[in-house]
Design a protein around this motif. Structure first.
Motif, mmCIF file in Angstrom:
data_model
loop_
_atom_site.group_PDB
_atom_site.id
_atom_site.type_symbol
_atom_site.label_atom_id
_atom_site.label_comp_id
_atom_site.label_asym_id
_atom_site.label_seq_id
_atom_site.Cartn_x
_atom_site.Cartn_y
_atom_site.Cartn_z
ATOM 1 N N THR A 178 106.343 10.371 -74.215
ATOM 2 C CA THR A 178 106.241 9.271 -75.172
ATOM 3 C C THR A 178 106.064 9.879 -76.565
ATOM 4 O O THR A 178 105.288 10.814 -76.741
ATOM 5 C CB THR A 178 105.060 8.342 -74.858
ATOM 6 O OG1 THR A 178 103.825 9.038 -75.070
ATOM 7 C CG2 THR A 178 105.129 7.838 -73.428
ATOM 8 N N GLU A 179 106.788 9.324 -77.520
ATOM 9 C CA GLU A 179 106.737 9.832 -78.895
ATOM 10 C C GLU A 179 106.518 8.672 -79.855
ATOM 11 O O GLU A 179 107.340 7.766 -79.943
ATOM 12 C CB GLU A 179 108.032 10.571 -79.226
ATOM 13 C CG GLU A 179 108.065 11.169 -80.618
ATOM 14 C CD GLU A 179 109.338 11.965 -80.872
ATOM 15 O OE1 GLU A 179 109.482 13.052 -80.278
ATOM 16 O OE2 GLU A 179 110.180 11.477 -81.646
ATOM 17 N N THR A 180 105.410 8.696 -80.563
ATOM 18 C CA THR A 180 105.065 7.660 -81.539
ATOM 19 C C THR A 180 105.206 8.242 -82.938
ATOM 20 O O THR A 180 104.538 9.218 -83.278
ATOM 21 C CB THR A 180 103.624 7.157 -81.339
ATOM 22 O OG1 THR A 180 103.441 6.758 -79.982
ATOM 23 C CG2 THR A 180 103.336 5.982 -82.260
ATOM 24 N N VAL B 270 106.527 1.802 -87.379
ATOM 25 C CA VAL B 270 106.103 2.638 -86.252
ATOM 26 C C VAL B 270 107.135 2.517 -85.129
ATOM 27 O O VAL B 270 107.429 1.410 -84.675
ATOM 28 C CB VAL B 270 104.711 2.241 -85.731
ATOM 29 C CG1 VAL B 270 104.323 3.101 -84.533
ATOM 30 C CG2 VAL B 270 103.669 2.361 -86.841
ATOM 31 N N THR B 271 107.664 3.652 -84.697
ATOM 32 C CA THR B 271 108.636 3.696 -83.605
ATOM 33 C C THR B 271 107.991 4.298 -82.369
ATOM 34 O O THR B 271 107.356 5.354 -82.449
ATOM 35 C CB THR B 271 109.862 4.538 -83.999
ATOM 36 O OG1 THR B 271 110.450 3.986 -85.174
ATOM 37 C CG2 THR B 271 110.889 4.559 -82.879
ATOM 38 N N GLN B 272 108.157 3.623 -81.241
ATOM 39 C CA GLN B 272 107.628 4.105 -79.962
ATOM 40 C C GLN B 272 108.797 4.421 -79.041
ATOM 41 O O GLN B 272 109.545 3.532 -78.641
ATOM 42 C CB GLN B 272 106.715 3.071 -79.320
ATOM 43 C CG GLN B 272 106.147 3.491 -77.978
ATOM 44 C CD GLN B 272 105.253 4.717 -78.085
ATOM 45 O OE1 GLN B 272 104.229 4.682 -78.763
ATOM 46 N NE2 GLN B 272 105.644 5.804 -77.430
ATOM 47 N N GLU B 273 108.965 5.703 -78.715
ATOM 48 C CA GLU B 273 110.058 6.140 -77.857
ATOM 49 C C GLU B 273 109.537 6.551 -76.482
ATOM 50 O O GLU B 273 108.451 7.125 -76.361
ATOM 51 C CB GLU B 273 110.797 7.322 -78.488
ATOM 52 C CG GLU B 273 111.474 7.003 -79.805
ATOM 53 C CD GLU B 273 112.257 8.192 -80.335
ATOM 54 O OE1 GLU B 273 113.272 8.558 -79.712
ATOM 55 O OE2 GLU B 273 111.833 8.751 -81.359
ATOM 56 N N ALA C 211 113.738 3.078 -77.364
ATOM 57 C CA ALA C 211 112.688 2.928 -78.365
ATOM 58 C C ALA C 211 112.457 1.474 -78.761
ATOM 59 O O ALA C 211 113.386 0.658 -78.782
ATOM 60 C CB ALA C 211 113.036 3.741 -79.609
ATOM 61 N N ARG D 48 103.196 11.750 -86.396
ATOM 62 C CA ARG D 48 103.827 11.767 -85.072
ATOM 63 C C ARG D 48 102.822 12.212 -84.019
ATOM 64 O O ARG D 48 102.049 13.155 -84.231
ATOM 65 C CB ARG D 48 105.044 12.696 -85.069
ATOM 66 C CG ARG D 48 105.717 12.831 -83.701
ATOM 67 C CD ARG D 48 107.074 13.493 -83.829
ATOM 68 N NE ARG D 48 108.029 12.595 -84.484
ATOM 69 C CZ ARG D 48 109.265 12.968 -84.832
ATOM 70 N NH1 ARG D 48 109.662 14.208 -84.607
ATOM 71 N NH2 ARG D 48 110.078 12.091 -85.395
#
Length: 276
Positions: free
Chosen positions: A40-42, A56-59, A77, A269
């Motif tokens: 998970t990458e925020t 804010v992007t949540q992948e 995402a 990040r």
């Protein structure tokens, strides 16, 4: 250079794996054949030209290593925006599905057997929401990253260099206009292992934003600097945290000290990953 003066780690650490060591940069390692990971990458961008701006992007990503020196990553995402009173942008407050991505990496040189490591990463993504304006779009973009890396002090100090080219094709559904743009840049990062599985360091990134994928007209430039921390939580899990602040920037045709038209003032990040 201050990391060189740190005392030696008491216990001998395992060989450094740089695949996920950096925050906004990439390392040249790609994992072992058969390895599978969930990640998970925020990523957040904060503060633009006046008013309040938060994006804010949540992948969510799955990574595979199907063959030696090749890594494949599939991702999806969500993106959240809070925009109020920002010059040139409509006020918005929304959370929505953004799009899908595919990342393929090939390692040309392994730093363990060559003087330095070298990896090429190609990422393609398709989006339905503009990451800056939060407007409805049809977008296709790619990101080409050429990464170099060298371990200056075995199991302690490692440095990386990235060169980036990011062309984008965007069709805005509301106005039916079509735009092409590109971002190019270079970044350098240094990480030191202060104890087994714990790294501290920093990254500096210089980015230039252009109109047109052929770098037709410069629209702005910015220099980001910030710290990075990596923590090996367990044998199968890890955590990376990075923060960058725009130390200098300038929009085209302006004498401003920062470019808050094409870039955010702050970027952050947080990445959590787990092998399975």
């Amino acid at each position: 250079m201050c990391f060189v003066t740190l005392p030696s780690v008491g216990a001998r650490a395992e060989d450094i794996d740089t695949e996920h060591l950096f925050g906004f940069m990439i390392g040249t390692d790609i994992g072992h054949v058969g390895e599978r990971e969930f990640q998970t990458e925020t990523t957040g961008g904060f503060s633009r030209n006046g008013g309040r701006y938060r994006a804010v992007t949540q992948e969510f990503e799955l990574e595979f290593v199907p063959a030696r020196d090749i890594r494949v990553e599939l991702g999806g995402a969500f993106v959240a925006h809070q925009i109020s009173g920002v010059s040139g942008l409509d006020d918005r407050r929304q959370l929505t599905w953004q799009g899908l991505s595919l990342d393929i990496r090939y390692r040309f040189l392994n730093r363990e057997t060559a003087p330095f490591g070298m990896t090429l990463a190609v990422e393609g993504h398709t989006d339905r929401v503009d990451e800056t304006t939060a407007g409805r779009i049809r977008n296709f973009g790619t990101e080409f990253t050429l990464a170099f890396e060298r371990e200056w002090v075995p199991n302690f100090l490692i440095a990386a260099l990235n060169f980036v080219y990011q062309p984008e094709w965007t069709r805005f559904l509301g106005s039916r206009t079509v735009e092409q743009e590109a971002t190019v840049g270079a970044a350098v990062g240094v990480m030191a292992q202060i104890r087994p599985g714990v790294f501290l360091g920093g990254e500096a990134r210089y980015l230039r934003h252009y109109e047109g994928i052929g770098l037709n007209e410069l629209e702005g430039q910015a220099l980001f600097i910030g710290p990075v921390a990596y923590l090996q939580l367990s044998e199968r899990s890890r955590l990376t945290a990075a923060w960058s602040v725009q130390a200098w920037g300038r929009p085209a045709g302006s004498v401003a000290a920062l470019d808050l038209v094409n870039f955010e003032r702050h970027q952050a990040r947080l990445v959590f990953g787990m092998n399975f």
